[in-house]
Design a protein around this motif. Structure first.
Motif, PDB file in Angstrom:
ATOM      1  N   TYR A 265       0.832  -1.206   0.000  1.00  0.00           N
ATOM      2  CA  TYR A 265       0.000   0.000   0.000  1.00  0.00           C
ATOM      3  C   TYR A 265       0.870   1.261   0.000  1.00  0.00           C
ATOM      4  CZ  TYR A 265      -2.859   3.764   1.944  1.00  0.00           C
ATOM      5  OH  TYR A 265      -3.457   4.970   2.178  1.00  0.00           O
ATOM      6  N   ALA A 266       1.907   1.260   0.848  1.00  0.00           N
ATOM      7  CA  ALA A 266       2.791   2.422   0.913  1.00  0.00           C
ATOM      8  C   ALA A 266       3.526   2.634  -0.409  1.00  0.00           C
ATOM      9  CB  ALA A 266       3.797   2.251   2.054  1.00  0.00           C
ATOM     10  N   PHE A 267       3.960   1.517  -1.015  1.00  0.00           N
ATOM     11  CA  PHE A 267       4.668   1.624  -2.297  1.00  0.00           C
ATOM     12  C   PHE A 267       3.743   2.182  -3.371  1.00  0.00           C
ATOM     13  CE2 PHE A 267       5.988  -0.116  -6.387  1.00  0.00           C
ATOM     14  CZ  PHE A 267       7.330   0.238  -6.412  1.00  0.00           C
ATOM     15  N   LYS A 268       2.499   1.654  -3.440  1.00  0.00           N
ATOM     16  CA  LYS A 268       1.555   2.114  -4.460  1.00  0.00           C
ATOM     17  C   LYS A 268       1.152   3.561  -4.213  1.00  0.00           C
ATOM     18  CE  LYS A 268       0.401   0.157  -7.322  1.00  0.00           C
ATOM     19  NZ  LYS A 268       0.913   0.136  -8.712  1.00  0.00           N
ATOM     20  N   LYS A 269       0.967   3.931  -2.936  1.00  0.00           N
ATOM     21  CA  LYS A 269       0.622   5.311  -2.618  1.00  0.00           C
ATOM     22  C   LYS A 269       1.744   6.257  -3.048  1.00  0.00           C
ATOM     23  CE  LYS A 269      -0.307   8.396   1.277  1.00  0.00           C
ATOM     24  NZ  LYS A 269      -0.430   8.503   2.759  1.00  0.00           N
ATOM     25  N   ALA A 270       2.993   5.863  -2.735  1.00  0.00           N
ATOM     26  CA  ALA A 270       4.130   6.696  -3.129  1.00  0.00           C
ATOM     27  C   ALA A 270       4.228   6.798  -4.644  1.00  0.00           C
ATOM     28  CB  ALA A 270       5.421   6.115  -2.552  1.00  0.00           C
ATOM     29  N   SER A 271       3.961   5.684  -5.334  1.00  0.00           N
ATOM     30  CA  SER A 271       4.030   5.693  -6.796  1.00  0.00           C
ATOM     31  C   SER A 271       2.978   6.620  -7.391  1.00  0.00           C
ATOM     32  CB  SER A 271       3.838   4.267  -7.329  1.00  0.00           C
ATOM     33  OG  SER A 271       3.908   4.244  -8.736  1.00  0.00           O
ATOM     34  N   LEU A 272       1.743   6.565  -6.838  1.00  0.00           N
ATOM     35  CA  LEU A 272       0.682   7.427  -7.351  1.00  0.00           C
ATOM     36  C   LEU A 272       0.976   8.897  -7.049  1.00  0.00           C
ATOM     37  CD1 LEU A 272      -2.470   5.312  -6.418  1.00  0.00           C
ATOM     38  CD2 LEU A 272      -1.470   5.647  -8.686  1.00  0.00           C
ATOM     39  N   LEU A 273       1.454   9.182  -5.826  1.00  0.00           N
ATOM     40  CA  LEU A 273       1.821  10.559  -5.491  1.00  0.00           C
ATOM     41  C   LEU A 273       2.945  11.060  -6.388  1.00  0.00           C
ATOM     42  CD1 LEU A 273       1.710  10.465  -1.579  1.00  0.00           C
ATOM     43  CD2 LEU A 273       0.114  11.635  -3.110  1.00  0.00           C
ATOM     44  N   PHE A 274       3.894  10.157  -6.651  1.00  0.00           N
ATOM     45  CA  PHE A 274       5.014  10.497  -7.529  1.00  0.00           C
ATOM     46  C   PHE A 274       4.496  10.865  -8.915  1.00  0.00           C
ATOM     47  CE2 PHE A 274       8.981  10.457  -9.505  1.00  0.00           C
ATOM     48  CZ  PHE A 274       9.978  10.306  -8.559  1.00  0.00           C
ATOM     49  N   PHE A 275       3.597  10.013  -9.456  1.00  0.00           N
ATOM     50  CA  PHE A 275       3.030  10.256 -10.782  1.00  0.00           C
ATOM     51  C   PHE A 275       2.262  11.565 -10.810  1.00  0.00           C
ATOM     52  CE2 PHE A 275      -0.755   9.950 -13.472  1.00  0.00           C
ATOM     53  CZ  PHE A 275      -0.171   9.785 -14.717  1.00  0.00           C
ATOM     54  N   TRP A 276       1.479  11.836  -9.749  1.00  0.00           N
ATOM     55  CA  TRP A 276       0.653  13.043  -9.722  1.00  0.00           C
ATOM     56  C   TRP A 276       1.505  14.300  -9.676  1.00  0.00           C
ATOM     57  CZ3 TRP A 276      -4.120  14.142 -10.908  1.00  0.00           C
ATOM     58  CH2 TRP A 276      -4.694  15.329 -10.454  1.00  0.00           C
ATOM     59  N   ARG A 277       2.571  14.293  -8.879  1.00  0.00           N
ATOM     60  CA  ARG A 277       3.419  15.480  -8.774  1.00  0.00           C
ATOM     61  C   ARG A 277       4.182  15.760 -10.068  1.00  0.00           C
ATOM     62  NH1 ARG A 277       4.866  13.203  -3.562  1.00  0.00           N
ATOM     63  NH2 ARG A 277       3.677  14.245  -1.922  1.00  0.00           N
ATOM     64  N   GLU A 278       4.429  14.705 -10.840  1.00  0.00           N
ATOM     65  CA  GLU A 278       5.172  14.893 -12.080  1.00  0.00           C
ATOM     66  C   GLU A 278       4.312  15.500 -13.186  1.00  0.00           C
ATOM     67  OE1 GLU A 278       8.729  13.610 -13.351  1.00  0.00           O
ATOM     68  OE2 GLU A 278       8.583  14.806 -11.539  1.00  0.00           O
ATOM     69  N   GLN A 279       2.985  15.488 -13.028  1.00  0.00           N
ATOM     70  CA  GLN A 279       2.108  15.981 -14.078  1.00  0.00           C
ATOM     71  C   GLN A 279       2.000  17.503 -14.024  1.00  0.00           C
ATOM     72  OE1 GLN A 279       1.087  13.628 -16.266  1.00  0.00           O
ATOM     73  NE2 GLN A 279       2.274  12.314 -14.873  1.00  0.00           N
ATOM     74  N   SER A 280       1.844  18.076 -15.198  1.00  0.00           N
ATOM     75  CA  SER A 280       1.602  19.518 -15.278  1.00  0.00           C
ATOM     76  C   SER A 280       0.160  19.814 -14.880  1.00  0.00           C
ATOM     77  CB  SER A 280       1.863  20.015 -16.700  1.00  0.00           C
ATOM     78  OG  SER A 280       0.940  19.411 -17.609  1.00  0.00           O
ATOM     79  N   LEU A 281      -0.152  21.089 -14.676  1.00  0.00           N
ATOM     80  CA  LEU A 281      -1.510  21.468 -14.284  1.00  0.00           C
ATOM     81  C   LEU A 281      -2.517  21.055 -15.348  1.00  0.00           C
ATOM     82  CD1 LEU A 281      -3.421  22.934 -12.365  1.00  0.00           C
ATOM     83  CD2 LEU A 281      -2.876  25.072 -13.562  1.00  0.00           C
ATOM     84  N   ILE A 282      -2.148  21.194 -16.618  1.00  0.00           N
ATOM     85  CA  ILE A 282      -3.055  20.810 -17.707  1.00  0.00           C
ATOM     86  C   ILE A 282      -3.326  19.315 -17.670  1.00  0.00           C
ATOM     87  CG2 ILE A 282      -3.364  20.739 -20.195  1.00  0.00           C
ATOM     88  CD1 ILE A 282      -3.546  23.509 -18.991  1.00  0.00           C
ATOM     89  N   ASN A 283      -2.273  18.512 -17.474  1.00  0.00           N
ATOM     90  CA  ASN A 283      -2.462  17.061 -17.413  1.00  0.00           C
ATOM     91  C   ASN A 283      -3.296  16.662 -16.195  1.00  0.00           C
ATOM     92  OD1 ASN A 283      -1.017  16.567 -19.745  1.00  0.00           O
ATOM     93  ND2 ASN A 283       0.918  16.246 -18.679  1.00  0.00           N
ATOM     94  N   LYS A 284      -3.109  17.338 -15.066  1.00  0.00           N
ATOM     95  CA  LYS A 284      -3.921  17.037 -13.887  1.00  0.00           C
ATOM     96  C   LYS A 284      -5.395  17.314 -14.153  1.00  0.00           C
ATOM     97  CE  LYS A 284      -0.318  17.827 -10.406  1.00  0.00           C
ATOM     98  NZ  LYS A 284       0.136  18.647  -9.251  1.00  0.00           N
ATOM     99  N   ILE A 285      -5.674  18.438 -14.835  1.00  0.00           N
ATOM    100  CA  ILE A 285      -7.067  18.769 -15.177  1.00  0.00           C
ATOM    101  C   ILE A 285      -7.638  17.723 -16.125  1.00  0.00           C
ATOM    102  CG2 ILE A 285      -8.532  20.454 -16.335  1.00  0.00           C
ATOM    103  CD1 ILE A 285      -6.668  22.637 -15.325  1.00  0.00           C
ATOM    104  N   LYS A 286      -6.840  17.274 -17.095  1.00  0.00           N
ATOM    105  CA  LYS A 286      -7.306  16.245 -18.027  1.00  0.00           C
ATOM    106  C   LYS A 286      -7.626  14.945 -17.306  1.00  0.00           C
ATOM    107  CE  LYS A 286      -4.741  17.918 -22.089  1.00  0.00           C
ATOM    108  NZ  LYS A 286      -3.636  17.584 -23.045  1.00  0.00           N
ATOM    109  N   ILE A 287      -6.729  14.531 -16.404  1.00  0.00           N
ATOM    110  CA  ILE A 287      -6.940  13.278 -15.676  1.00  0.00           C
ATOM    111  C   ILE A 287      -8.195  13.349 -14.823  1.00  0.00           C
ATOM    112  CG2 ILE A 287      -5.989  11.772 -13.883  1.00  0.00           C
ATOM    113  CD1 ILE A 287      -3.194  12.499 -14.915  1.00  0.00           C
ATOM    114  N   MET A 288      -8.369  14.447 -14.085  1.00  0.00           N
ATOM    115  CA  MET A 288      -9.551  14.599 -13.242  1.00  0.00           C
ATOM    116  C   MET A 288     -10.816  14.656 -14.080  1.00  0.00           C
ATOM    117  SD  MET A 288      -8.548  14.390 -10.213  1.00  0.00           S
ATOM    118  CE  MET A 288     -10.151  14.754  -9.502  1.00  0.00           C
ATOM    119  N   SER A 289     -10.760  15.283 -15.244  1.00  0.00           N
ATOM    120  CA  SER A 289     -11.933  15.349 -16.125  1.00  0.00           C
ATOM    121  C   SER A 289     -12.320  13.965 -16.623  1.00  0.00           C
ATOM    122  CB  SER A 289     -11.647  16.281 -17.308  1.00  0.00           C
ATOM    123  OG  SER A 289     -11.342  17.588 -16.868  1.00  0.00           O
TER     124      SER A 289
END
Length: 303
Positions: A265-289
């Motif tokens: 769980y900790a590894f997957k959480k860190a991986s997802l947080l890592f992926f999210w922080r690497e995204q630009s604001l536009i990509n974050k908006i696209k993913i959430m949409s």
């Protein structure tokens, strides 16, 4: 000719990472490092020897320590990487980094320059560090053989991740599109496995009982009732002993499973947080949409 560093594939991987901050002159001054470092011997071995022999010559080197880390999530390509660290580095700092992928025996050592260093909140840190930082650096002066090795590793890992992500996405789409069919098949499958297990257990018990009856009659010359009584207590003794062994091992097994689940769980959480922080604001908006649209469509049309 060197490829554009933006053209390399980037992956999220688990590596053993060590790094040390060094003075800029060790990278920019050609007189401090002989060409033999890059041509005659193993680059990794030579850099380690240089660090061991000449660290005392660097300004402030007595306060520097070689930071050793356990396996951690990184975003890596053949041109650079991003990783967590406890040191407050600054853009432009020079590092020597040693990388050992968790799924490989290869060790790569290279000079790097910090591109950015983000200070994170303690609750966002996967390692529960009091003042963690998120650092991005690009590799410089990497030997061609090491770069080719890293490219092969990244390409192999990327293909494996694509297969896993593809299968997972196909499974999710199937469950969303046909939930009743999927859960019905799963229920029938597990019901079949349960019946098969009971059938095999019954056949095994009958086989053991029959052979024990014959052995007891042969060695002790008992009648039918005596044989059944003796066999009953023999089987009961084996069952009690088996339950005793199971009772001793179950708690440790449960603790090990719990620890592995928390680690995963900790590894997957860190991986997802890592992926999210690497995204630009536009990509974050696209993913959430996309996520919101998928949930909305499932609620409106899937139920």
């Amino acid at each position: 000719m060197r490829k554009n560093r933006r053209g390399y594939f980037r992956i999220y991987d688990e590596v053993n990472l060590s790094y040390k901050k060094i003075d800029e002159k060790w990278v920019t001054d050609p007189h401090l490092i002989s060409d033999n470092v890059f041509n005659d011997h193993s680059f990794s071995t030579d850099i380690e020897n240089i660090l061991q022999d000449t660290t005392s010559l660097l300004p402030g080197s007595e306060d520097l320590q070689f930071n050793e880390h356990e396996s951690q999530n990184v975003n890596i390509s053949a041109s650079g990487m991003a990783f967590y660290c406890e040191d407050a580095l600054e853009a432009g700092d020079f590092l020597v980094i040693k990388i050992k992928p968790a799924s490989s025996m290869a060790v790569i050592i290279t000079y790097s320059q910090v591109v950015y260093c983000k200070h994170l909140q303690s609750e966002d840190s996967p390692n529960d560090s009091p003042h963690p930082c998120f650092v991005g650096a690009h590799f410089i002066d990497m030997k061609d053989e090491d770069r080719d090795l890293l490219i092969k590793h990244v390409d192999k890992k990327r293909k494996q991740q694509n297969w896993v992500h593809g299968l997972f996405l196909a499974a999710v789409i199937t469950v969303i599109a046909f939930p009743d069919v999927v859960f019905g098949l799963l229920f029938e499958f597990f019901h079949f496995l349960f019946e098969l297990f009971l059938h095999i257990l019954h056949l095994s018990f009958e086989f053991i009982e029959l052979n024990l009856d014959r052995l007891v009659e042969h060695f002790f010359s008992t009648d039918l009732h005596q044989t059944q009584v003796i066999v009953f207590y023999i089987i009961l003794s084996f069952i009690v002993y088996g339950l005793y062994l199971l009772g001793r091992r179950v708690p440790s097994f449960c603790r090990r499973c719990k620890r592995n689940l928390f680690t995963a769980y900790a590894f997957k959480k860190a991986s997802l947080l890592f992926f999210w922080r690497e995204q630009s604001l536009i990509n974050k908006i696209k993913i959430m949409s996309i996520v919101i649209a998928a949930i909305t469509c499932y609620i409106l049309f899937g139920m």
